[in-house]
Design a protein around this motif. Structure first.
Motif, mmCIF file in Angstrom:
data_model
loop_
_atom_site.group_PDB
_atom_site.id
_atom_site.type_symbol
_atom_site.label_atom_id
_atom_site.label_comp_id
_atom_site.label_asym_id
_atom_site.label_seq_id
_atom_site.Cartn_x
_atom_site.Cartn_y
_atom_site.Cartn_z
ATOM 1 N N THR A 33 11.513 1.099 57.886
ATOM 2 C CA THR A 33 12.656 0.541 58.602
ATOM 3 C C THR A 33 12.698 -0.971 58.426
ATOM 4 N N ALA A 34 13.825 -1.468 57.934
ATOM 5 C CA ALA A 34 13.971 -2.897 57.650
ATOM 6 C C ALA A 34 15.391 -3.160 57.153
ATOM 7 N N VAL A 35 15.714 -4.430 57.026
ATOM 8 C CA VAL A 35 16.912 -4.819 56.290
ATOM 9 C C VAL A 35 16.488 -5.014 54.828
ATOM 10 N N TYR A 36 17.190 -4.354 53.941
ATOM 11 C CA TYR A 36 16.862 -4.411 52.520
ATOM 12 C C TYR A 36 17.849 -5.345 51.815
ATOM 13 N N TYR A 37 17.296 -6.237 51.002
ATOM 14 C CA TYR A 37 18.081 -7.226 50.282
ATOM 15 C C TYR A 37 17.859 -7.055 48.782
ATOM 16 N N CYS A 38 18.907 -7.203 48.013
ATOM 17 C CA CYS A 38 18.746 -7.222 46.567
ATOM 18 C C CYS A 38 18.823 -8.668 46.070
ATOM 19 N N LYS A 39 18.146 -8.896 44.981
ATOM 20 C CA LYS A 39 18.163 -10.207 44.338
ATOM 21 C C LYS A 39 18.260 -10.035 42.830
ATOM 22 N N MET A 40 19.072 -10.863 42.218
ATOM 23 C CA MET A 40 19.208 -10.849 40.757
ATOM 24 C C MET A 40 19.148 -12.270 40.217
ATOM 25 N N VAL A 41 18.546 -12.402 39.069
ATOM 26 C CA VAL A 41 18.550 -13.670 38.341
ATOM 27 C C VAL A 41 19.683 -13.586 37.326
ATOM 28 N N VAL A 42 20.712 -14.399 37.533
ATOM 29 C CA VAL A 42 21.952 -14.248 36.773
ATOM 30 C C VAL A 42 22.264 -15.516 35.993
ATOM 31 N N LEU A 43 22.600 -15.326 34.734
ATOM 32 C CA LEU A 43 23.116 -16.421 33.914
ATOM 33 C C LEU A 43 24.633 -16.370 33.991
ATOM 34 N N GLY A 44 25.203 -17.412 34.600
ATOM 35 C CA GLY A 44 26.653 -17.507 34.686
ATOM 36 C C GLY A 44 27.201 -18.377 33.574
ATOM 37 N N THR A 45 28.402 -18.857 33.762
ATOM 38 C CA THR A 45 29.032 -19.646 32.707
ATOM 39 C C THR A 45 28.458 -21.047 32.610
ATOM 40 N N ILE A 46 27.779 -21.495 33.677
ATOM 41 C CA ILE A 46 27.247 -22.858 33.675
ATOM 42 C C ILE A 46 25.733 -22.867 33.758
ATOM 43 N N TRP A 47 25.161 -22.110 34.685
ATOM 44 C CA TRP A 47 23.708 -22.154 34.858
ATOM 45 C C TRP A 47 23.155 -20.791 35.240
ATOM 46 N N LYS A 48 21.796 -20.715 35.245
ATOM 47 C CA LYS A 48 21.084 -19.527 35.674
ATOM 48 C C LYS A 48 20.587 -19.763 37.091
ATOM 49 N N ASN A 49 20.753 -18.735 37.945
ATOM 50 C CA ASN A 49 20.403 -18.922 39.342
ATOM 51 C C ASN A 49 20.005 -17.599 39.959
ATOM 52 N N ASP A 50 19.326 -17.672 41.112
ATOM 53 C CA ASP A 50 19.008 -16.486 41.906
ATOM 54 C C ASP A 50 20.164 -16.211 42.861
ATOM 55 N N TYR A 51 20.552 -14.946 42.948
ATOM 56 C CA TYR A 51 21.600 -14.547 43.886
ATOM 57 C C TYR A 51 21.078 -13.412 44.758
#
Length: 119
Positions: free
Chosen positions: A90-108
């Motif tokens: 039992t918990a709140v579950y979060y997803c995370k992705m490392v994404v390369l967008g049009t300008i930079w790479k970031n964690d979302y």
């Protein structure tokens, strides 16, 4: 901008199953690592499972053999199949992705989805 939207949480009895989804949308050129985290009340957020762009996976010991992480690169979507659920999941579950967008790479991060397992 990149957005992650989670779905699939809910209330389930111990021993039951749930499948979480996390879909990314926006200006995406490439998605690298993906992961699921969870945070129970009064506890720190912990890594549950991760999957690389090549498909390699890792799991926290407490979910090995019960949870399966997967990804569909064509849909920019990640899944977490959770079987044999226990009250301690039992918990709140979060997803995370490392994404390369049009300008930079970031964690979302996703907004979180509640999973409640009743004993």
């Amino acid at each position: 901008q990149v957005q992650l939207v989670e779905s699939g949480g809910g209330l389930v009895q111990a021993g039951g199953s749930l499948r979480l989804s996390c879909a990314a949308s926006g200006s995406i050129l490439r998605i690298y690592d993906m992961a699921w985290y969870r945070q129970a009340p009064g506890k720190q957020r912990e890594l549950v499972a991760g999957i690389t762009s090549g498909g390699s996976t890792n799991y926290v010991d407490s979910v090995k053999g019960r949870f399966t992480i997967s990804r569909d690169n064509a849909k920019n979507t990640m899944y977490l199949q959770m079987n044999s659920l226990r009250s301690e999941d039992t918990a709140v579950y979060y997803c995370k992705m490392v994404v390369l967008g049009t300008i930079w790479k970031n964690d979302y991060w996703g907004q979180g989805t509640q999973v409640t397992v009743s004993s």
